[in-house]
Scaffold this motif. Structure first.
Motif, PDB file in Angstrom:
ATOM      1  N   LEU A  27     -58.465 113.212 -98.239  1.00  0.00           N
ATOM      2  CA  LEU A  27     -57.491 114.135 -97.480  1.00  0.00           C
ATOM      3  C   LEU A  27     -56.524 114.171 -98.125  1.00  0.00           C
ATOM      4  O   LEU A  27     -55.504 114.584 -98.501  1.00  0.00           O
ATOM      5  CB  LEU A  27     -58.112 114.435 -95.582  1.00  0.00           C
ATOM      6  N   VAL A  28     -55.752 112.463 -97.486  1.00  0.00           N
ATOM      7  CA  VAL A  28     -53.829 112.297 -97.609  1.00  0.00           C
ATOM      8  C   VAL A  28     -54.233 112.540 -99.148  1.00  0.00           C
ATOM      9  O   VAL A  28     -53.093 113.044-100.280  1.00  0.00           O
ATOM     10  CB  VAL A  28     -53.983 111.168 -97.288  1.00  0.00           C
ATOM     11  N   LEU A  29     -54.736 111.633-100.003  1.00  0.00           N
ATOM     12  CA  LEU A  29     -54.915 111.384-101.919  1.00  0.00           C
ATOM     13  C   LEU A  29     -54.907 112.755-101.665  1.00  0.00           C
ATOM     14  O   LEU A  29     -53.982 113.107-103.107  1.00  0.00           O
ATOM     15  CB  LEU A  29     -56.147 110.671-102.470  1.00  0.00           C
ATOM     16  N   PHE A  30     -55.753 113.510-101.636  1.00  0.00           N
ATOM     17  CA  PHE A  30     -55.654 115.490-102.251  1.00  0.00           C
ATOM     18  C   PHE A  30     -54.544 115.572-102.001  1.00  0.00           C
ATOM     19  O   PHE A  30     -54.157 116.509-102.819  1.00  0.00           O
ATOM     20  CB  PHE A  30     -56.960 116.240-101.976  1.00  0.00           C
ATOM     21  N   VAL A  31     -54.001 115.516-101.158  1.00  0.00           N
ATOM     22  CA  VAL A  31     -52.495 116.714-100.661  1.00  0.00           C
ATOM     23  C   VAL A  31     -51.710 116.106-101.684  1.00  0.00           C
ATOM     24  O   VAL A  31     -50.465 116.544-101.710  1.00  0.00           O
ATOM     25  CB  VAL A  31     -52.764 116.556 -99.013  1.00  0.00           C
ATOM     26  N   MET A  32     -51.576 115.151-101.638  1.00  0.00           N
ATOM     27  CA  MET A  32     -50.652 113.715-101.887  1.00  0.00           C
ATOM     28  C   MET A  32     -50.373 114.706-103.940  1.00  0.00           C
ATOM     29  O   MET A  32     -49.763 114.816-104.188  1.00  0.00           O
ATOM     30  CB  MET A  32     -50.930 112.796-102.001  1.00  0.00           C
ATOM     31  N   TRP A  33     -51.495 114.574-104.545  1.00  0.00           N
ATOM     32  CA  TRP A  33     -52.011 114.969-105.887  1.00  0.00           C
ATOM     33  C   TRP A  33     -51.359 116.358-106.083  1.00  0.00           C
ATOM     34  O   TRP A  33     -51.280 116.398-107.048  1.00  0.00           O
ATOM     35  CB  TRP A  33     -53.231 114.640-105.813  1.00  0.00           C
ATOM     36  N   VAL A  34     -51.758 117.154-105.021  1.00  0.00           N
ATOM     37  CA  VAL A  34     -51.439 118.371-105.567  1.00  0.00           C
ATOM     38  C   VAL A  34     -50.013 119.389-105.343  1.00  0.00           C
ATOM     39  O   VAL A  34     -49.570 119.434-105.672  1.00  0.00           O
ATOM     40  CB  VAL A  34     -52.024 119.687-103.917  1.00  0.00           C
ATOM     41  N   LEU A  35     -49.941 118.060-104.620  1.00  0.00           N
ATOM     42  CA  LEU A  35     -47.987 117.933-104.437  1.00  0.00           C
ATOM     43  C   LEU A  35     -47.377 117.594-105.081  1.00  0.00           C
ATOM     44  O   LEU A  35     -46.327 117.762-106.022  1.00  0.00           O
ATOM     45  CB  LEU A  35     -47.431 117.323-103.007  1.00  0.00           C
ATOM     46  N   MET A  36     -48.322 116.546-106.214  1.00  0.00           N
ATOM     47  CA  MET A  36     -47.449 116.297-107.741  1.00  0.00           C
ATOM     48  C   MET A  36     -47.572 116.646-107.910  1.00  0.00           C
ATOM     49  O   MET A  36     -46.511 116.868-109.194  1.00  0.00           O
ATOM     50  CB  MET A  36     -47.747 114.529-107.433  1.00  0.00           C
ATOM     51  N   ILE A  37     -48.759 117.852-108.320  1.00  0.00           N
ATOM     52  CA  ILE A  37     -48.809 118.384-109.591  1.00  0.00           C
ATOM     53  C   ILE A  37     -47.883 119.544-109.440  1.00  0.00           C
ATOM     54  O   ILE A  37     -47.539 119.966-110.672  1.00  0.00           O
ATOM     55  CB  ILE A  37     -50.533 118.479-109.455  1.00  0.00           C
ATOM     56  N   GLU A  38     -48.245 120.042-108.524  1.00  0.00           N
ATOM     57  CA  GLU A  38     -46.723 121.232-107.371  1.00  0.00           C
ATOM     58  C   GLU A  38     -45.536 120.862-108.104  1.00  0.00           C
ATOM     59  O   GLU A  38     -44.932 121.779-108.885  1.00  0.00           O
ATOM     60  CB  GLU A  38     -46.956 121.365-106.594  1.00  0.00           C
TER      61      GLU A  38
END
Length: 174
Positions: A27-38
């Motif tokens: 979950l933390v990894l997913f949120v981190m990558w969503v924010l970086m892609i954004e």
């Protein structure tokens, strides 16, 4: 389709071996990558338009030499910098959080090992090995996830700094 099912089963086996803390790591990894892609998307698709609007507004001004003009310029640069920096602190925090979440898995895994030792003794190495893998796999997953985040967040931070400098250079003092 069979390959996807096989992949899903191996992911489930990995999570079963590592414990429920791996869901939190994911979950933390997913949120981190969503924010970086954004942020990458903002830098490539949105910010160039924002930058051009600011440059056009600056060049359209008749007064670019007074103290007031320089304060307006500084305000525009500051607003653009704030938009560029959005979520960067959160991304860095999530990168730092991933190893700690992995360590949480280590603690829960070691508690499971001690529980096994208390109820069954040390005579069954297979159950001890299960608890030890439950203790080490989340740590590894948290560290590997954090490493990917460190690399890409550092690149993203460099791009943000370059864009801020380029915007500042695009609005000359007269």
């Amino acid at each position: 389709m069979l390959q996807l099912i096989g992949l899903w089963e191996s992911v489930q086996d990995f999570i079963h071996t590592g414990g429920d803390v791996l869901y939190l790591v994911a979950l933390v990894l997913f949120v981190m990558w969503v924010l970086m892609i954004e942020r990458y998307w903002y830098l490539k698709a949105i910010f160039p338009k924002v930058k051009q609007e600011i440059i056009a507004k600056w060049e359209a001004r008749q007064d670019t030499t007074s103290w007031y003009a320089h304060k307006i310029r500084d305000a525009w640069i500051s607003e653009a910098s704030d938009k560029l920096e959005q979520r960067m602190l959160l991304i860095k925090m999530l990168v730092a959080l991933l190893p700690l979440v992995g360590l949480l898995g280590t603690v829960t895994g070691m508690i499971a090992v001690f529980d096994i030792m208390a109820t069954q003794g040390t005579g069954n190495p297979r159950t001890l090995a299960t608890g030890i893998s439950m203790a080490t796999i989340p740590t590894m997953a948290g560290l590997v996830s954090a490493i990917s985040g460190v690399f890409f967040s550092a690149r993203l931070d460099t791009k943000v700094k370059r864009e801020k400098a380029a915007l500042t250079d695009s609005l000359p003092h007269h």
